[in-house]
Design a protein around this motif. Structure first.
Motif, PDB file in Angstrom:
ATOM      1  N   GLU A  13       0.858  -1.187   0.000  1.00 17.16           N
ATOM      2  CA  GLU A  13       0.000   0.000   0.000  1.00 17.16           C
ATOM      3  C   GLU A  13       0.893   1.236   0.000  1.00 17.16           C
ATOM      4  OE1 GLU A  13      -3.460  -0.812   0.466  1.00 17.16           O
ATOM      5  OE2 GLU A  13      -2.824  -2.894   0.575  1.00 17.16           O
ATOM      6  N   LEU A  14       0.727   2.084  -0.999  1.00 18.52           N
ATOM      7  CA  LEU A  14       1.470   3.351  -1.044  1.00 18.52           C
ATOM      8  C   LEU A  14       0.487   4.498  -0.867  1.00 18.52           C
ATOM      9  CD1 LEU A  14       3.806   2.836  -4.159  1.00 18.52           C
ATOM     10  CD2 LEU A  14       4.211   2.179  -1.781  1.00 18.52           C
ATOM     11  N   SER A  68       2.026  -5.800 -10.403  1.00 17.08           N
ATOM     12  CA  SER A  68       0.856  -5.018 -10.830  1.00 17.08           C
ATOM     13  C   SER A  68       0.764  -3.711 -10.057  1.00 17.08           C
ATOM     14  CB  SER A  68      -0.434  -5.823 -10.605  1.00 17.08           C
ATOM     15  OG  SER A  68      -0.844  -5.727  -9.253  1.00 17.08           O
ATOM     16  N   ILE A  69       0.016  -2.772 -10.642  1.00 19.97           N
ATOM     17  CA  ILE A  69      -0.286  -1.515  -9.945  1.00 19.97           C
ATOM     18  C   ILE A  69      -1.694  -1.064 -10.316  1.00 19.97           C
ATOM     19  CG2 ILE A  69       0.673  -0.043 -11.782  1.00 19.97           C
ATOM     20  CD1 ILE A  69       1.669   1.836  -9.485  1.00 19.97           C
ATOM     21  N   ILE A  80      -0.097  -2.011  -5.003  1.00 26.59           N
ATOM     22  CA  ILE A  80       0.886  -2.742  -5.801  1.00 26.59           C
ATOM     23  C   ILE A  80       0.956  -4.174  -5.309  1.00 26.59           C
ATOM     24  CG2 ILE A  80       3.388  -2.879  -6.286  1.00 26.59           C
ATOM     25  CD1 ILE A  80       3.455   0.142  -5.969  1.00 26.59           C
ATOM     26  N   ASP A  81       1.247  -5.109  -6.205  1.00 27.09           N
ATOM     27  CA  ASP A  81       1.723  -6.402  -5.731  1.00 27.09           C
ATOM     28  C   ASP A  81       2.889  -6.852  -6.593  1.00 27.09           C
ATOM     29  OD1 ASP A  81       0.233  -7.351  -7.951  1.00 27.09           O
ATOM     30  OD2 ASP A  81      -0.295  -9.204  -6.945  1.00 27.09           O
ATOM     31  N   PHE A 108       3.110   0.539   3.329  1.00 32.33           N
ATOM     32  CA  PHE A 108       2.744  -0.566   4.224  1.00 32.33           C
ATOM     33  C   PHE A 108       2.644  -1.818   3.378  1.00 32.33           C
ATOM     34  CE2 PHE A 108      -0.315  -3.425   6.193  1.00 32.33           C
ATOM     35  CZ  PHE A 108       0.212  -3.531   7.468  1.00 32.33           C
ATOM     36  N   PHE A 109       3.230  -2.908   3.873  1.00 34.11           N
ATOM     37  CA  PHE A 109       3.124  -4.143   3.085  1.00 34.11           C
ATOM     38  C   PHE A 109       3.021  -5.378   3.951  1.00 34.11           C
ATOM     39  CE2 PHE A 109       7.257  -6.046   3.705  1.00 34.11           C
ATOM     40  CZ  PHE A 109       8.133  -4.989   3.915  1.00 34.11           C
TER      41      PHE A 109
END
Lengths: 160, 160
Positions: A13-14, A68-69, A80-81, A108-109
């Motif tokens: 998470e951006l 991906s985005i 994003i992943d 956060f990831f």
């Protein structure tokens, strides 16, 4: 035990990103392509889409899986992943590069280590590591590495 | 609180699949396309790749985000993710359909509810739900629904 199917799947998470960047398909696409190079992954193909009135989605197919985005410029948010298999890849480097280029204020990831079959449970399992990186404070490769070492000490095992 | 950026990201492990299906690009592609229809998601584009000597990777870009697959026919294993935003989608229906078409004997997944910003923590958070479905026992829509209701009672909150 290491499985041939094992991989790392970063769900990232951006927030607080530069909204102008998030609306710019070419910028987002170039950022992801450069990001997976930093991760030492091999690009097979890329596919991006511009939403109206705003927002970009895109996916890179990799020899090691995918990246991906999906962007919400109105929220300054990008989802994003990055999913890579193989010891040669460094998905955290892609994460760091993309976050910096999009000028994310918060990252956060959760990383899911997947493709692991637990014979005793006769089931797959997911091992999770997670962290929240504030790129206003953590802006050097050294600090990122330190952070990841700390994460790896405390994996969370999610069984069936 | 519901966020405009909120979505469900299913990370799905399928094992004991029919290896012939996992090597067949057209079969895998058709299965994913039909799967996202079951999820009531809107397909934007699709992109698949045949590995040598075996294995298929593919991604569907959706109006609601994406759906991907990576197959290891030699292991009878497929790694899937289905990420959808919006209340109208039913990603678990795509998961169920794809698992059945690939003749998976075991299904294990973690669903990450993402795109949620926790103001008090000043950070994003991931809410996780998970389950392991044995499709040899759970082969009706009613039983799948029941399973999901049980999951939703006990979310796991992953904070920073």
């Amino acid at each position: 035990m290491i499985f041939s199917t094992q991989g790392n799947h970063f769900i990232v998470e951006l927030s607080g990103c530069n909204s102008k960047h998030l609306t710019n398909l070419a910028f987002v696409e170039n950022t992801l392509v450069e990001g997976v190079k930093k991760a030492k992954a091999t690009l097979i193909s890329q596919n991006f889409y511009q939403f109206s009135p705003q927002g970009v989605s895109g996916i890179l197919l990799l020899a090691e899986s995918h990246c991906s985005i999906h962007t919400w410029p109105e929220e300054g948010y990008a989802a994003i992943d990055i999913y890579t298999c193989g010891d040669h890849t460094m998905p955290e480097e892609a994460c760091k590069y993309i976050a910096e280029k999009l000028q994310a204020q918060k990252v956060f990831f959760t990383n899911i280590i997947r493709g692991r079959f637990n014979e005793s449970k006769n089931s797959h399992e997911h091992v999770l590591t997670r962290d929240s990186l504030d790129y206003m404070k953590l802006n050097t490769a050294q600090k990122i590495e330190t952070s990841h070492k700390q994460i790896n000490k405390q994996p969370v095992l999610v069984g069936s």
